[in-house]
Design a protein around this motif. Structure first.
Motif, PDB file in Angstrom:
ATOM      1  N   LEU A 150     -55.161  19.305  -8.132  1.00 45.70           N
ATOM      2  CA  LEU A 150     -55.994  19.535  -9.300  1.00 45.70           C
ATOM      3  C   LEU A 150     -55.245  19.255 -10.599  1.00 45.70           C
ATOM      4  CD1 LEU A 150     -57.513  22.964  -8.165  1.00 45.70           C
ATOM      5  CD2 LEU A 150     -58.549  20.698  -7.901  1.00 45.70           C
ATOM      6  N   PHE A 151     -55.993  19.056 -11.670  1.00 45.64           N
ATOM      7  CA  PHE A 151     -55.469  18.976 -13.036  1.00 45.64           C
ATOM      8  C   PHE A 151     -54.327  17.983 -13.193  1.00 45.64           C
ATOM      9  CE2 PHE A 151     -56.919  23.454 -12.481  1.00 45.64           C
ATOM     10  CZ  PHE A 151     -58.045  23.357 -13.287  1.00 45.64           C
ATOM     11  N   GLY A 152     -54.443  16.834 -12.544  1.00 48.01           N
ATOM     12  CA  GLY A 152     -53.442  15.793 -12.721  1.00 48.01           C
ATOM     13  C   GLY A 152     -52.279  15.880 -11.773  1.00 48.01           C
ATOM     14  N   TYR A 153     -52.268  16.886 -10.890  1.00 44.62           N
ATOM     15  CA  TYR A 153     -51.131  16.989  -9.962  1.00 44.62           C
ATOM     16  C   TYR A 153     -51.007  15.744  -9.099  1.00 44.62           C
ATOM     17  CZ  TYR A 153     -48.055  18.354  -6.211  1.00 44.62           C
ATOM     18  OH  TYR A 153     -47.022  18.374  -5.313  1.00 44.62           O
ATOM     19  N   VAL A 208     -49.645  29.297 -16.256  1.00 44.50           N
ATOM     20  CA  VAL A 208     -50.171  28.185 -15.456  1.00 44.50           C
ATOM     21  C   VAL A 208     -50.784  27.117 -16.361  1.00 44.50           C
ATOM     22  CG1 VAL A 208     -51.897  27.505 -13.732  1.00 44.50           C
ATOM     23  CG2 VAL A 208     -50.527  29.573 -13.394  1.00 44.50           C
ATOM     24  N   LEU A 209     -51.489  27.524 -17.401  1.00 39.45           N
ATOM     25  CA  LEU A 209     -52.075  26.559 -18.340  1.00 39.45           C
ATOM     26  C   LEU A 209     -50.987  25.737 -19.030  1.00 39.45           C
ATOM     27  CD1 LEU A 209     -54.931  28.690 -19.978  1.00 39.45           C
ATOM     28  CD2 LEU A 209     -55.172  26.802 -18.333  1.00 39.45           C
ATOM     29  N   ILE A 210     -49.891  26.402 -19.388  1.00 43.07           N
ATOM     30  CA  ILE A 210     -48.768  25.673 -19.988  1.00 43.07           C
ATOM     31  C   ILE A 210     -48.168  24.697 -18.983  1.00 43.07           C
ATOM     32  CG2 ILE A 210     -46.429  25.914 -20.923  1.00 43.07           C
ATOM     33  CD1 ILE A 210     -47.338  28.601 -22.123  1.00 43.07           C
ATOM     34  N   ASP A 211     -48.040  25.137 -17.725  1.00 44.43           N
ATOM     35  CA  ASP A 211     -47.519  24.259 -16.676  1.00 44.43           C
ATOM     36  C   ASP A 211     -48.410  23.039 -16.478  1.00 44.43           C
ATOM     37  OD1 ASP A 211     -45.143  25.409 -15.985  1.00 44.43           O
ATOM     38  OD2 ASP A 211     -45.914  26.554 -14.293  1.00 44.43           O
ATOM     39  N   ILE A 212     -49.726  23.251 -16.512  1.00 47.42           N
ATOM     40  CA  ILE A 212     -50.668  22.127 -16.367  1.00 47.42           C
ATOM     41  C   ILE A 212     -50.480  21.135 -17.513  1.00 47.42           C
ATOM     42  CG2 ILE A 212     -53.104  21.487 -16.445  1.00 47.42           C
ATOM     43  CD1 ILE A 212     -53.704  24.123 -14.978  1.00 47.42           C
ATOM     44  N   LEU A 213     -50.316  21.660 -18.726  1.00 50.55           N
ATOM     45  CA  LEU A 213     -50.097  20.801 -19.891  1.00 50.55           C
ATOM     46  C   LEU A 213     -48.826  19.978 -19.717  1.00 50.55           C
ATOM     47  CD1 LEU A 213     -50.807  19.921 -22.785  1.00 50.55           C
ATOM     48  CD2 LEU A 213     -49.495  21.899 -23.607  1.00 50.55           C
ATOM     49  N   LEU A 214     -47.721  20.649 -19.347  1.00 52.06           N
ATOM     50  CA  LEU A 214     -46.450  19.950 -19.167  1.00 52.06           C
ATOM     51  C   LEU A 214     -46.533  18.950 -18.021  1.00 52.06           C
ATOM     52  CD1 LEU A 214     -43.959  22.938 -19.614  1.00 52.06           C
ATOM     53  CD2 LEU A 214     -44.548  21.163 -21.284  1.00 52.06           C
ATOM     54  N   MET A 215     -47.281  19.308 -16.987  1.00 51.67           N
ATOM     55  CA  MET A 215     -47.455  18.442 -15.834  1.00 51.67           C
ATOM     56  C   MET A 215     -48.068  17.100 -16.222  1.00 51.67           C
ATOM     57  SD  MET A 215     -49.849  19.267 -12.518  1.00 51.67           S
ATOM     58  CE  MET A 215     -49.199  20.940 -12.399  1.00 51.67           C
ATOM     59  N   ASN A 216     -48.914  17.132 -17.242  1.00 50.19           N
ATOM     60  CA  ASN A 216     -49.644  15.930 -17.631  1.00 50.19           C
ATOM     61  C   ASN A 216     -48.998  15.133 -18.761  1.00 50.19           C
ATOM     62  OD1 ASN A 216     -52.494  15.685 -16.200  1.00 50.19           O
ATOM     63  ND2 ASN A 216     -52.083  17.863 -16.481  1.00 50.19           N
ATOM     64  N   ASP A 265     -47.866  31.868  -8.862  1.00 52.47           N
ATOM     65  CA  ASP A 265     -47.590  31.199  -7.592  1.00 52.47           C
ATOM     66  C   ASP A 265     -48.871  30.802  -6.868  1.00 52.47           C
ATOM     67  OD1 ASP A 265     -44.932  31.479  -8.108  1.00 52.47           O
ATOM     68  OD2 ASP A 265     -44.522  32.959  -6.555  1.00 52.47           O
ATOM     69  N   PHE A 266     -49.870  31.683  -6.888  1.00 54.71           N
ATOM     70  CA  PHE A 266     -51.118  31.391  -6.187  1.00 54.71           C
ATOM     71  C   PHE A 266     -51.849  30.211  -6.828  1.00 54.71           C
ATOM     72  CE2 PHE A 266     -55.747  32.018  -5.747  1.00 54.71           C
ATOM     73  CZ  PHE A 266     -55.850  31.852  -4.370  1.00 54.71           C
ATOM     74  N   LEU A 267     -52.014  30.243  -8.146  1.00 50.04           N
ATOM     75  CA  LEU A 267     -52.742  29.169  -8.812  1.00 50.04           C
ATOM     76  C   LEU A 267     -52.010  27.834  -8.707  1.00 50.04           C
ATOM     77  CD1 LEU A 267     -54.172  30.869 -12.032  1.00 50.04           C
ATOM     78  CD2 LEU A 267     -55.315  30.397  -9.855  1.00 50.04           C
ATOM     79  N   LEU A 268     -50.682  27.845  -8.840  1.00 52.40           N
ATOM     80  CA  LEU A 268     -49.937  26.592  -8.700  1.00 52.40           C
ATOM     81  C   LEU A 268     -50.003  26.091  -7.261  1.00 52.40           C
ATOM     82  CD1 LEU A 268     -46.829  27.194 -10.999  1.00 52.40           C
ATOM     83  CD2 LEU A 268     -48.843  25.790 -11.444  1.00 52.40           C
ATOM     84  N   GLY A 269     -50.016  27.032  -6.295  1.00 52.31           N
ATOM     85  CA  GLY A 269     -50.183  26.644  -4.905  1.00 52.31           C
ATOM     86  C   GLY A 269     -51.530  25.982  -4.667  1.00 52.31           C
ATOM     87  N   ILE A 270     -52.582  26.527  -5.264  1.00 48.84           N
ATOM     88  CA  ILE A 270     -53.924  25.952  -5.139  1.00 48.84           C
ATOM     89  C   ILE A 270     -53.986  24.578  -5.809  1.00 48.84           C
ATOM     90  CG2 ILE A 270     -56.323  26.191  -5.912  1.00 48.84           C
ATOM     91  CD1 ILE A 270     -55.641  27.967  -3.543  1.00 48.84           C
ATOM     92  N   ILE A 271     -53.343  24.448  -6.967  1.00 47.51           N
ATOM     93  CA  ILE A 271     -53.305  23.157  -7.669  1.00 47.51           C
ATOM     94  C   ILE A 271     -52.641  22.105  -6.798  1.00 47.51           C
ATOM     95  CG2 ILE A 271     -52.214  21.925  -9.601  1.00 47.51           C
ATOM     96  CD1 ILE A 271     -52.711  24.482 -11.272  1.00 47.51           C
ATOM     97  N   ILE A 272     -51.530  22.484  -6.150  1.00 44.95           N
ATOM     98  CA  ILE A 272     -50.832  21.549  -5.261  1.00 44.95           C
ATOM     99  C   ILE A 272     -51.697  21.238  -4.042  1.00 44.95           C
ATOM    100  CG2 ILE A 272     -48.857  21.322  -3.694  1.00 44.95           C
ATOM    101  CD1 ILE A 272     -47.227  22.951  -5.751  1.00 44.95           C
ATOM    102  N   ARG A 273     -52.295  22.279  -3.460  1.00 43.51           N
ATOM    103  CA  ARG A 273     -53.099  22.102  -2.233  1.00 43.51           C
ATOM    104  C   ARG A 273     -54.249  21.133  -2.452  1.00 43.51           C
ATOM    105  NH1 ARG A 273     -55.816  20.869   1.296  1.00 43.51           N
ATOM    106  NH2 ARG A 273     -56.522  22.046   3.126  1.00 43.51           N
TER     107      ARG A 273
END
Length: 218
Positions: free
Chosen positions: A194-197, A73-81, A183-191
């Protein structure tokens, strides 16, 4: 050209579904995976006890799955930004699945997906077909990523990573926990954007309103 046309047809089909219908389709898909897992386990295992042996209840395995899931998830957040929006574009499906769900509902979805997919792809297919074939099949069933080369490569790498953890631990709890956490953390980020989403929502969230749409309470 053909791929582009197929993507347009896929996007059109998805846009005609309400968010409630998307969630319903997700649940139906997972039920079919459960049924497929049961049928396949009867064919490839002489006894269900062999599959049960892949569930080892030892606390350090849960920590391994938890740490691996958080790392992904941390890697996904990095790539997301750092990557352009087009690299993250799945047609807005994930956004529509999670943006209006409450945390409990997100947890239910994440748990159902983690259990059904890990039992089938790691517990049954990888055990019998090997890491690479099972990982490729895993990527193929996430067909919405087929139209985005980055996301398709991403899901293959993720599947190989999850499969490798299963290979070295021989424990389905590791991969189930890891899959759930992702899946849970990415779902929460989307909901909660968060973190630049929020910078990615743009056109992906611009789906037509539907009278059938429902929103979970906070």
């Amino acid at each position: 050209m053909s791929c582009q046309m197929n993507k347009e047809k896929y996007d059109q089909m998805i846009s005609q579904l309400s968010d409630k219908e998307l969630v319903k389709h997700l649940y139906l898909t997972q039920i079919f995976l459960w049924i497929g897992s049961i049928l396949l386990s009867m064919l490839v295992f002489k006894s269900n006890s062999l599959l049960i042996l892949l569930f080892k209840v030892e606390i350090h395995y849960f920590y391994i799955g938890l740490a691996a899931g958080i790392a992904v998830v941390l890697i996904d957040i990095l790539l997301m930004n750092i990557l352009p929006e087009k690299y993250q574009d799945d047609g807005g499906v994930n956004h529509r699945l999670f943006a209006k769900r409450n945390p409990f509902h997100i947890a239910v979805i994440a748990a159902m997906v983690a259990f059904s997919e890990e039992i089938l792809f790691r517990g049954i297919l990888q055990t019998n077909l090997g890491l690479f074939i099972s990982s490729f099949i895993f990527a193929l069933i996430h067909f919405r990523y087929l139209y985005n080369r980055f996301l398709f490569a991403n899901i293959i790498v993720l599947s190989l990573l999850i499969g490798y953890l299963f290979k070295i631990t021989d424990n389905l709890w590791v991969t189930i926990v890891m899959h759930f956490v992702i899946d849970f953390l990415l779902g929460i980020i989307i909901r909660y954007k968060l973190f630049g989403y929020k910078t990615l929502v743009g056109r992906m969230s611009e789906s037509p309103p539907s009278n059938n749409e429902n929103t979970d309470s906070k």
